[in-house]
Design a protein around this motif. Sequence first.
Motif, PDB file in Angstrom:
ATOM      1  N   GLU A 144       0.834  -1.212   0.000  1.00  0.00           N
ATOM      2  CA  GLU A 144       0.000   0.000   0.000  1.00  0.00           C
ATOM      3  C   GLU A 144       0.861   1.252   0.000  1.00  0.00           C
ATOM      4  OE1 GLU A 144      -2.779  -0.028   3.243  1.00  0.00           O
ATOM      5  OE2 GLU A 144      -3.978  -1.623   2.313  1.00  0.00           O
ATOM      6  N   ASN A 150      -1.266   7.757  -0.726  1.00  0.00           N
ATOM      7  CA  ASN A 150      -2.176   8.824  -0.306  1.00  0.00           C
ATOM      8  C   ASN A 150      -3.623   8.371  -0.206  1.00  0.00           C
ATOM      9  OD1 ASN A 150      -0.190  10.841   0.022  1.00  0.00           O
ATOM     10  ND2 ASN A 150      -0.041  10.971  -2.212  1.00  0.00           N
ATOM     11  N   GLY A 151      -3.856   7.082  -0.415  1.00  0.00           N
ATOM     12  CA  GLY A 151      -5.209   6.542  -0.323  1.00  0.00           C
ATOM     13  C   GLY A 151      -5.342   5.654   0.891  1.00  0.00           C
ATOM     14  N   GLU A 152      -5.401   4.347   0.632  1.00  0.00           N
ATOM     15  CA  GLU A 152      -5.650   3.360   1.676  1.00  0.00           C
ATOM     16  C   GLU A 152      -4.574   3.389   2.771  1.00  0.00           C
ATOM     17  OE1 GLU A 152      -8.137   1.055   3.518  1.00  0.00           O
ATOM     18  OE2 GLU A 152      -8.600   2.011   1.606  1.00  0.00           O
ATOM     19  N   LYS A 154      -2.628   5.878   3.789  1.00  0.00           N
ATOM     20  CA  LYS A 154      -2.799   7.080   4.606  1.00  0.00           C
ATOM     21  C   LYS A 154      -3.996   6.945   5.550  1.00  0.00           C
ATOM     22  CE  LYS A 154      -3.002  12.080   3.922  1.00  0.00           C
ATOM     23  NZ  LYS A 154      -2.994  13.126   2.888  1.00  0.00           N
ATOM     24  N   LYS A 155      -5.083   6.341   5.040  1.00  0.00           N
ATOM     25  CA  LYS A 155      -6.292   6.148   5.849  1.00  0.00           C
ATOM     26  C   LYS A 155      -6.017   5.235   7.048  1.00  0.00           C
ATOM     27  CE  LYS A 155      -9.518   5.275   2.742  1.00  0.00           C
ATOM     28  NZ  LYS A 155     -10.410   5.158   1.713  1.00  0.00           N
ATOM     29  N   LYS A 156      -5.299   4.133   6.796  1.00  0.00           N
ATOM     30  CA  LYS A 156      -5.013   3.186   7.884  1.00  0.00           C
ATOM     31  C   LYS A 156      -4.099   3.817   8.930  1.00  0.00           C
ATOM     32  CE  LYS A 156      -5.928  -1.075   5.478  1.00  0.00           C
ATOM     33  NZ  LYS A 156      -5.391  -2.060   4.574  1.00  0.00           N
ATOM     34  N   ALA A 158      -3.869   7.026   9.576  1.00  0.00           N
ATOM     35  CA  ALA A 158      -4.663   8.042  10.286  1.00  0.00           C
ATOM     36  C   ALA A 158      -5.527   7.377  11.362  1.00  0.00           C
ATOM     37  CB  ALA A 158      -5.536   8.823   9.303  1.00  0.00           C
ATOM     38  N   ARG A 159      -6.058   6.198  11.054  1.00  0.00           N
ATOM     39  CA  ARG A 159      -6.874   5.469  12.025  1.00  0.00           C
ATOM     40  C   ARG A 159      -6.006   5.053  13.226  1.00  0.00           C
ATOM     41  NH1 ARG A 159      -9.846   2.420   8.513  1.00  0.00           N
ATOM     42  NH2 ARG A 159      -8.310   0.758   8.476  1.00  0.00           N
ATOM     43  N   ARG A 162      -5.284   8.171  15.371  1.00  0.00           N
ATOM     44  CA  ARG A 162      -6.450   8.511  16.207  1.00  0.00           C
ATOM     45  C   ARG A 162      -6.579   7.564  17.388  1.00  0.00           C
ATOM     46  NH1 ARG A 162      -9.173   9.213  11.665  1.00  0.00           N
ATOM     47  NH2 ARG A 162     -10.236   7.206  11.798  1.00  0.00           N
TER      48      ARG A 162
END
Length: 170
Positions: A144, A150-152, A154-156, A158-159, A162
């Motif tokens: 990934e 910058n897609g999947e 980055k999302k993981k 960021a999760r 958090r």
Amino acid sequence: MTEPQSALLLRRQLAELNKNPVEGFSAGLIDDNDLYRWEVLIIGPPDTLYEGGVFKAHLTFPKDYPLKPPKMKFITEIWHPNVDKNGDVCISILHEPGEDKYGYEKPEERWLPIHTVETIMISVISMLADPNGDSPANVDAAKEWREDRNGEFKKKVARCVRKSQETAFD
């Protein structure tokens, strides 16, 4: 009974880090009676996807430290090419000294007895900022990172950031 050399060295390094903290992480003992098990809190480096995260990890030192490297394991969930899914950190500096049987690493990139908790942590923080996609511990994260940074990916991340903020001081 005298303390083994490794315990004296670890005690000294802990005292030094408490006296002169290094930006980006803090370190302490998991249990005051065990100098060989440390907990570190790593602050996600600025200007990286991990910025704002507070990641907890454990360092476990062998009795023959500093001849052999400690093992490092993230307790906080983290999505990174060089951290396998169970949290084990895979970077050259933590690999046993000597020749790499796979030929990826030069001996001088691997563990050397001159390394300290501080140099290990600086390497790990640098690894967060700049993953090594060539020898991944987490193949899915590496894929990934290469193909969909910058897609999947980055999302993981960021999760994880958090979640790390919510559980940092549990």
